[in-house]
Design a protein around this motif. Structure first.
Motif, PDB file in Angstrom:
ATOM      1  N   LEU A 127       0.895  -1.098   0.008  1.00  0.00           N
ATOM      2  CA  LEU A 127      -0.035   0.126   0.050  1.00  0.00           C
ATOM      3  C   LEU A 127       0.860   1.259  -0.058  1.00  0.00           C
ATOM      4  N   GLN A 128       1.924   1.213   0.953  1.00  0.00           N
ATOM      5  CA  GLN A 128       2.924   2.389   0.620  1.00  0.00           C
ATOM      6  C   GLN A 128       3.440   2.701  -0.474  1.00  0.00           C
ATOM      7  N   SER A 150       3.451   5.986  -5.439  1.00  0.00           N
ATOM      8  CA  SER A 150       3.346   6.228  -6.866  1.00  0.00           C
ATOM      9  C   SER A 150       2.444   7.126  -7.385  1.00  0.00           C
ATOM     10  N   PRO A 151       2.753   7.574  -8.582  1.00  0.00           N
ATOM     11  CA  PRO A 151       2.047   8.590  -9.306  1.00  0.00           C
ATOM     12  C   PRO A 151       0.859   8.205 -10.205  1.00  0.00           C
TER      13      PRO A 151
END
Length: 61
Positions: free
Chosen positions: A54-55, A60-61
């Motif tokens: 999840l992190q 991320s874009p």
């Protein structure tokens, strides 16, 4: 993809995780929710893996 309720505490059925609208996040949450309550070690490992994924996804874009 259809999410099925997973066993909650004491074998009761728990609701599937909510849809976030992000397919990758939904998949991570579904996989985490599918971890059985049999082993605390498996739960801890699954939580750590879900957290890591999840992190990565959310940064991320």
């Amino acid at each position: 993809m259809s999410l099925q309720p997973h066993p909650g505490p004491a074998g009761r059925s728990a609701a599937p995780p909510p849809s976030t609208g992000d397919e990758q996040v939904d998949q991570i949450l579904a996989e985490f929710a599918s971890v059985g309550a049999d082993s605390r070690q498996q739960q801890v490992q699954a939580a750590a893996e879900a957290h890591r994924r999840l992190q990565a996804r959310l940064s991320s874009p």
